[in-house]
Design an enzyme around this catalytic site. Structure first.
Site, PDB file in Angstrom:
ATOM      1  N   ALA A  52       7.422  36.249  41.632  1.00  0.00           N
ATOM      2  CA  ALA A  52       6.743  35.634  40.486  1.00  0.00           C
ATOM      3  C   ALA A  52       5.990  34.391  40.949  1.00  0.00           C
ATOM      4  O   ALA A  52       4.854  34.137  40.549  1.00  0.00           O
ATOM      5  CB  ALA A  52       7.762  35.266  39.409  1.00  0.00           C
ATOM      6  N   TYR A  53       6.624  33.637  41.834  1.00  0.00           N
ATOM      7  CA  TYR A  53       6.019  32.402  42.332  1.00  0.00           C
ATOM      8  C   TYR A  53       4.806  32.709  43.204  1.00  0.00           C
ATOM      9  O   TYR A  53       3.705  32.212  42.967  1.00  0.00           O
ATOM     10  CB  TYR A  53       7.071  31.610  43.130  1.00  0.00           C
ATOM     11  CG  TYR A  53       6.604  30.263  43.636  1.00  0.00           C
ATOM     12  CD1 TYR A  53       6.293  29.245  42.743  1.00  0.00           C
ATOM     13  CD2 TYR A  53       6.497  30.020  45.012  1.00  0.00           C
ATOM     14  CE1 TYR A  53       5.867  28.011  43.209  1.00  0.00           C
ATOM     15  CE2 TYR A  53       6.079  28.777  45.478  1.00  0.00           C
ATOM     16  CZ  TYR A  53       5.760  27.778  44.579  1.00  0.00           C
ATOM     17  OH  TYR A  53       5.343  26.561  45.035  1.00  0.00           O
ATOM     18  N   SER A  54       4.989  33.579  44.202  1.00  0.00           N
ATOM     19  CA  SER A  54       3.906  33.861  45.151  1.00  0.00           C
ATOM     20  C   SER A  54       2.708  34.491  44.451  1.00  0.00           C
ATOM     21  O   SER A  54       1.558  34.123  44.716  1.00  0.00           O
ATOM     22  CB  SER A  54       4.401  34.783  46.263  1.00  0.00           C
ATOM     23  OG  SER A  54       5.494  34.183  46.931  1.00  0.00           O
TER      24      SER A  54
END
Ligand code: ZN
Length: 694
Positions: free
Chosen positions: A583-585
């Site tokens: 989700a972050y990347s």
């Protein structure tokens, strides 16, 4: 902001406060009382002195004049701000016929009792030539309302009779000092003098009496014309507060851009009650308002901060956006043209100062003041408020008038003032700039805010956590006072909130030069267990949030037309994604791609867009919650306590990345040092082969 009106002033001298005080203490006390009344002096204006017997460096007794040093402000004056000048040295000058300002300044330097003392006021000789021990000089509004008046002679005679002598306008310097000295010496009964178009001087052997006399004269002037009825029917209808701010926020970047072609200025909107009264013609009607403004600033001193005249814009309609923009453009063009003509007419080889207005009044809307920073825009605003009060009062008792343009020019181009400008320290990298930092309360955001503020920027600290943003802004304001930092509550995913934040910035500073898109969250989970909610939340903040903030930044920067810089704080995960960091990347990659598109679209307008890719920052970071730390450690198969060491060992330099390192990279992209760079990516990760930009 409170309404400026001419009122009588209370005598605030308290014997209890000064009991046991010696000569210099009394002078400091008296000076602060004068300085604390904005109706008497503003921002370094006015001066005071006391003649004393002191000892020189060899212990010999000598008569000195303690007089305010140049550049100090009466309200916060300290004993060290009063250099001592030897009386026998300066009194010797009274016999002279004339003396240039430069010679006088140099002479006074040699007459100092302590050569290390600050430079004495340019009005030093005036104080010295008056025989009384204590001399008080102010630029009182109430006095100016009577001197800057077509009926000044008659009124001043009526109010002061023979108690005060009238001295015609002369620029401060030897000639004026001598005139005042002569008046005081030939008429021992005089209590002081009125300097036309300038201010009031009172004197007495006793500092307390000199102060009391000063207030008495000012109050007498304040009472004159107080009873004349004032109309309060505005000639123009003023929109309500919300609508006013909406119009002002839209107009501000255009205005700021137009006056910032050579050097950026900040623009501050002011719609306080007395401004609205004045710009709607409530007191004077529009015709007399225009005429009073055209007559010029109230004192030569004020011209340095507000120019001879403000720019008056009288739009056909405040609601027709295009028409208002056109009226503004035309008004500024003609202001600049008129200023050039005025300069050409009176110049004697000086270089022309910026031809831009410092005060812009929009009929029916409010006032913008312009300056190289928020302090200077604030000073211009304060002076404008007092000028309105002076103009209104003068118009009640006659008609407002001021210095002839030639004298105004001589005041604006006074060599000693030009010299002061040359002495000013070089400007810092981000002076005159306005910066918005999202996620400012976090470790990286705060480090950038501190670094940028130290480089002269006006810093808007926006964060979803308002108390922490306020704490940061308060810290910056302590170090860099006068409104250089502002805290805003901002949820970057809320379109309306983003709009409101920009409106506030535009009213406060006029626009934006640098956006640091930094707000972000980190969520760690393998894809097969990642909830849709967590995925969407990451996208909302790390991608959509940047879109909303950047969209507004581009609108403002394009309206200004003076370029700009967008700095995106992304992550090392953009080129080198991490396991369990889907989700972050993915959401941070969307941010990076947005940055590149902004570079493509901003380029033609001189708007640069660049990306900083930090690796993990542990110290002070809110991103690395205990939960994220545990999750990341598990992904790498290590214990959470080893995480920092793990990150250090995996990079080429074996270092931990600090928030301050990211701030340096952000500063490079924000400043002119990277003026030829856009669409680029700069890693701040200690050197990670897999994250090398390709
Ligand atoms: Zn003065």
């Amino acid at each position: 902001m409170k309404i400026e009106q001419i009122t009588t002033l209370a005598d605030r001298w308290s014997e209890a406060d000064v009991a046991g005080g010696n000569g210099l203490d009394l002078l400091v006390y008296q000076s602060r009382l004068i300085g604390s009344e904005p109706q008497l002096v503003l921002w370094g204006g006015g001066n005071t002195s006391l003649k004393l017997e002191e000892r020189d460096y060899r212990g010999r007794s000598c008569q000195v004049l303690r007089v305010k040093g140049s550049g100090s402000d009466l309200k916060a004056v300290e004993p060290r701000d009063f250099p001592a000048v030897r009386m026998d040295d300066v009194l010797a000058l009274f016999e002279r016929e004339e003396m240039s300002d430069e010679d006088m300044v140099e002479y006074l330097q040699f007459a100092l009792l302590d050569p290390r003392a600050p430079r004495p006021s340019i009005e030093t000789l005036l104080h010295a030539f008056v025989p009384a021990r204590s001399v008080v000089h102010s630029h009182a509004d109430a006095i100016l309302a009577l001197t800057n008046n077509t009926r000044s002679d008659a009124i001043l005679n009526e109010v002061f009779g023979a108690e005060l002598a009238l001295v015609p306008y002369l620029r401060p310097g030897f000639g004026l000092s001598k005139l005042v000295g002569q008046a005081a010496r030939t008429r021992p009964d005089l209590k002081g003098v009125i300097l036309l178009n300038h201010g009031l001087i009172t004197w007495h052997d006793n500092p307390r009496e000199a102060y009391r006399l000063h207030l008495e004269m000012v109050n007498r002037a304040a009472r004159y014309g107080q009873s004349v009825a004032v109309s309060t029917h505005p000639a123009l209808t003023v929109p309500g507060p919300a609508r006013r701010r909406e119009i002002a926020a839209r107009l501000a970047p255009l205005l700021r851009g137009l006056v910032s072609r050579q050097q950026p200025l900040v623009a501050r909107f002011d719609d306080s009650e007395d401004v609205l009264r004045f710009v709607s013609g409530a007191v004077l009607g529009l015709e007399r308002t225009r005429a009073a403004l055209q007559a010029g600033a109230a004192t030569p001193d004020h011209i340095l901060n507000v120019k001879r005249t403000p720019l008056w814009i009288e739009p056909a309609s405040l609601d027709d956006e295009q028409k208002l923009a056109q009226d503004t453009r035309t008004a500024i063009e003609s202001y600049v043209e008129e200023y050039r003509a005025y300069f050409e007419r009176y110049q004697q080889g000086e270089p022309m100062l910026a031809p831009m207005p410092r005060v812009v009044l929009v009929a029916g809307l409010g006032m913008f003041t312009l300056g190289k920073d928020s302090r200077s825009a604030g000073i211009s605003a304060d002076i404008a408020h007092h000028t309105f009060a002076i103009m209104e009062r003068a118009e009640q008792t006659g008609a407002y008038r001021s210095l002839p343009p030639e004298e105004a020019f001589r005041a604006e181009y006074w060599p000693l003032e030009l010299y002061k400008l040359q002495l000013a320290p070089p400007e810092k990298q981000l002076s005159r700039r306005v910066v918005l930092i999202t996620g400012a309360a976090g470790a990286i955001g705060a480090a950038i805010a501190r670094r940028f503020a130290a480089e002269g920027a006006h810093v808007v600290c926006a964060d979803i956590d308002l108390p922490r943003a306020e704490e940061l802004a308060a810290e910056l304001t302590r170090a860099w006072p006068h409104n250089r930092a502002l805290a805003l509550a901002l949820d970057v995913t809320d379109e309306e909130a983003v709009g409101a934040a920009y409106q506030r910035i535009q009213c406060e500073y006029g626009g934006l030069d640098v956006l640091v898109a930094n707000a972000g969250i980190a969520h760690s989970a393998p894809l097969d267990t990642l909830s849709l909610e967590d995925w969407q939340r990451s996208l909302a903040i790390n991608a959509t949030g940047h879109f909303l903030v950047v969209r507004e930044a581009l609108r403002v920067m394009k309206a200004q037309g003076i370029g700009g810089s967008l700095v995106f704080i992304a992550t090392k995960n953009v080129p080198a994604p991490g396991k369990d960091f889907g989700a972050y990347s993915a959401s941070k990659s969307a941010q990076a791609q947005l940055a590149r598109v902004a570079a493509l679209e901003g380029g033609p307008s001189g708007i640069r867009s660049n990306i900083v890719n930090p690796d993990a920052i542990f110290r002070g970071s809110g991103l690395w919650s205990p939960q994220v730390r545990t999750e990341r450690a598990r992904s790498y198969g290590i214990d959470a306590s080893q995480l920092e060491e793990f990150y250090r060992q995996r990079n080429l330099l074996h270092v931990n990345v600090r928030a301050e390192d990211v701030a340096e990279a952000a500063l490079f992209f924000a400043s002119a040092h990277s003026s030829r760079t856009t669409g680029s990516m700069l890693p701040v990760d200690g050197g990670l082969r897999e994250a090398f930009p390709r």
